[in-house]
Design a protein around this motif. Sequence first.
Motif, PDB file in Angstrom:
ATOM      1  N   TYR A 104      -7.989  -5.171 -13.024  1.00 12.28           N
ATOM      2  CA  TYR A 104      -6.696  -5.123 -12.278  1.00 12.28           C
ATOM      3  C   TYR A 104      -5.573  -5.708 -13.069  1.00 12.28           C
ATOM      4  CZ  TYR A 104      -9.108  -3.025  -8.311  1.00 12.28           C
ATOM      5  OH  TYR A 104      -9.522  -2.020  -7.677  1.00 12.28           O
ATOM      6  N   GLY A 105      -5.694  -6.265 -14.241  1.00 17.72           N
ATOM      7  CA  GLY A 105      -4.577  -6.993 -14.892  1.00 17.72           C
ATOM      8  C   GLY A 105      -3.336  -5.828 -15.167  1.00 17.72           C
ATOM      9  N   PRO A 106      -3.683  -4.464 -15.744  1.00 18.97           N
ATOM     10  CA  PRO A 106      -2.698  -3.545 -15.983  1.00 18.97           C
ATOM     11  C   PRO A 106      -1.975  -3.567 -14.519  1.00 18.97           C
ATOM     12  CG  PRO A 106      -4.691  -2.909 -17.134  1.00 18.97           C
ATOM     13  CD  PRO A 106      -5.068  -4.036 -16.188  1.00 18.97           C
ATOM     14  N   VAL A 107      -2.453  -3.417 -13.484  1.00 21.95           N
ATOM     15  CA  VAL A 107      -1.823  -3.133 -12.249  1.00 21.95           C
ATOM     16  C   VAL A 107      -0.830  -4.366 -11.843  1.00 21.95           C
ATOM     17  CG1 VAL A 107      -2.124  -3.028  -9.735  1.00 21.95           C
ATOM     18  CG2 VAL A 107      -3.636  -1.665 -11.589  1.00 21.95           C
ATOM     19  N   LEU A 108      -1.566  -5.651 -11.804  1.00 25.98           N
ATOM     20  CA  LEU A 108      -0.857  -6.776 -11.523  1.00 25.98           C
ATOM     21  C   LEU A 108       0.362  -7.116 -12.461  1.00 25.98           C
ATOM     22  CD1 LEU A 108      -3.988  -9.074 -11.011  1.00 25.98           C
ATOM     23  CD2 LEU A 108      -2.431  -8.180  -9.300  1.00 25.98           C
ATOM     24  N   HIS A 109       0.066  -6.543 -13.694  1.00 24.28           N
ATOM     25  CA  HIS A 109       1.649  -6.844 -14.470  1.00 24.28           C
ATOM     26  C   HIS A 109       2.671  -5.777 -14.364  1.00 24.28           C
ATOM     27  CE1 HIS A 109      -1.380  -8.632 -17.749  1.00 24.28           C
ATOM     28  NE2 HIS A 109      -1.131  -9.640 -16.936  1.00 24.28           N
ATOM     29  N   ASN A 110       2.290  -4.934 -13.411  1.00 23.13           N
ATOM     30  CA  ASN A 110       3.414  -3.861 -13.159  1.00 23.13           C
ATOM     31  C   ASN A 110       3.833  -4.055 -11.674  1.00 23.13           C
ATOM     32  OD1 ASN A 110       4.076  -2.090 -15.328  1.00 23.13           O
ATOM     33  ND2 ASN A 110       1.753  -2.085 -15.619  1.00 23.13           N
ATOM     34  N   ILE A 111       3.489  -5.243 -10.985  1.00 23.86           N
ATOM     35  CA  ILE A 111       3.835  -5.431  -9.372  1.00 23.86           C
ATOM     36  C   ILE A 111       5.704  -5.050  -9.398  1.00 23.86           C
ATOM     37  CG2 ILE A 111       4.474  -7.221  -7.814  1.00 23.86           C
ATOM     38  CD1 ILE A 111       1.883  -8.497  -8.502  1.00 23.86           C
ATOM     39  N   ALA A 112       6.243  -5.377 -10.342  1.00 17.89           N
ATOM     40  CA  ALA A 112       7.541  -5.207 -10.405  1.00 17.89           C
ATOM     41  C   ALA A 112       8.080  -3.668 -10.129  1.00 17.89           C
ATOM     42  CB  ALA A 112       8.606  -5.882 -11.373  1.00 17.89           C
ATOM     43  N   GLY A 113       7.557  -3.039 -10.941  1.00 21.03           N
ATOM     44  CA  GLY A 113       7.677  -1.318 -11.061  1.00 21.03           C
ATOM     45  C   GLY A 113       7.034  -0.827  -9.663  1.00 21.03           C
ATOM     46  N   LEU A 114       5.798  -1.332  -9.406  1.00 26.40           N
ATOM     47  CA  LEU A 114       5.298  -0.748  -8.123  1.00 26.40           C
ATOM     48  C   LEU A 114       6.040  -1.165  -6.904  1.00 26.40           C
ATOM     49  CD1 LEU A 114       1.443  -1.564  -9.105  1.00 26.40           C
ATOM     50  CD2 LEU A 114       2.699   0.725  -9.152  1.00 26.40           C
ATOM     51  N   VAL A 115       6.876  -2.145  -6.737  1.00 25.88           N
ATOM     52  CA  VAL A 115       7.585  -2.504  -5.726  1.00 25.88           C
ATOM     53  C   VAL A 115       9.010  -1.856  -5.675  1.00 25.88           C
ATOM     54  CG1 VAL A 115       8.524  -4.520  -4.509  1.00 25.88           C
ATOM     55  CG2 VAL A 115       6.211  -4.724  -5.463  1.00 25.88           C
ATOM     56  N   ASP A 116       9.514  -1.873  -6.922  1.00 25.43           N
ATOM     57  CA  ASP A 116      10.855  -1.030  -6.776  1.00 25.43           C
ATOM     58  C   ASP A 116      10.996   0.238  -7.000  1.00 25.43           C
ATOM     59  OD1 ASP A 116      10.783  -0.854  -9.694  1.00 25.43           O
ATOM     60  OD2 ASP A 116      11.656  -2.475 -10.369  1.00 25.43           O
ATOM     61  N   GLY A 117       9.703   0.837  -7.152  1.00 22.39           N
ATOM     62  CA  GLY A 117       9.458   2.243  -7.420  1.00 22.39           C
ATOM     63  C   GLY A 117       9.851   2.779  -8.581  1.00 22.39           C
TER      64      GLY A 117
END
Length: 348
Positions: free
Chosen positions: A117-130
């Motif tokens: 899940y590292g690739p997902v966790l490292h992209n929290i910002a983008g997943l939250v801001d759209g």
Amino acid sequence: MTVDDKSEKVLDDEVQSTWKGVARAGAGELASSYVLCTAIVGLARSGVAGRMSRDFTPLDRLAVDPARTEKTGQVLRYLELREVAESDGDRWRLTERGEGLFNEVAESLIGYYVDAYGPVLHNIAGLVDGSRTYGIDVHRDTEQLGLRCEVLFRSFGGSIVRDVVRDRGARGVLDLGCGTGGLLLDLVRSEPGLRGFGLDIAEDAIGYATRRAHDEGVADRLSFVVGDAFKPQSWPAEVAETADLYVAVGALHEHFRDGEDAVVDLLRRYADMLRAGPDRGMLLCEPELYVDGSDADFYLVHVLTEQGFPRPRDGWLKVIEAAGLTCRRILSAPNTAFRFAYYEIVAG
């Protein structure tokens, strides 16, 4: 004049206040834990950790690349500072803590979040801001997820599945969403008369599972097929006619993202298959998500990957009954990192 005589502390109130706040928040410990987790996974994947034990080993035998011997020693020095390794001259060994952290299960638990899940966790910002969308430009590492889950489930759920197979006298087991085939390989090794069938939509995982079966000499009792575990009408005839126990590990709860009716409809399709043969049953192995301190990390990765949330037991019993199925018993294994419930189901 000595160094101490020349040294002077500058106690700026604002600086001191800022860093006292950092200490109170535990930011240093969090950062340190992140680095250690990454180091543990990296050394395991490099092969260095596999060469270490509780016995002292010369550094030159621990280094994977002779040209990187000095670098290896420097990294091990870091582990010594973290009380994971210890040295005796140019010899190194794991501490008791280090042996525990590099244990296959412990390292897989860390790797589940760092690697899978590292690739997902490292992209929290983008997943939250759209600016990023999961499934399009952000993906979990499915290979690592399969390998990590295989080790983890074996550690807390493998014996439960094996015991249900024995209790039911099952002759053929179908693993729905089998991944790299570890569960079935374990079962046919422990049950000489058992046939195993694995279904998964991932062609690479099925290819890897098939090679493993050949390498271990059990290809005559194991079949892996690329297929949709959620479309039983498309299953190969051999699977439909031979398997008398269906096993699904952590796969069905994702359908809750489409609502309870979607899960009920899927279970009804399984019920039709169970009724088509004598003494057929299903073992539904699902994590229980309580959204508490113990499940916080597990909760977050489900949020970020837009999976349906796992349900507590009463939620599963509701959809099982609505699908015309009967739950004979619910099994569990306490005191593990992932809280799973195992529903033994038959057609009503």
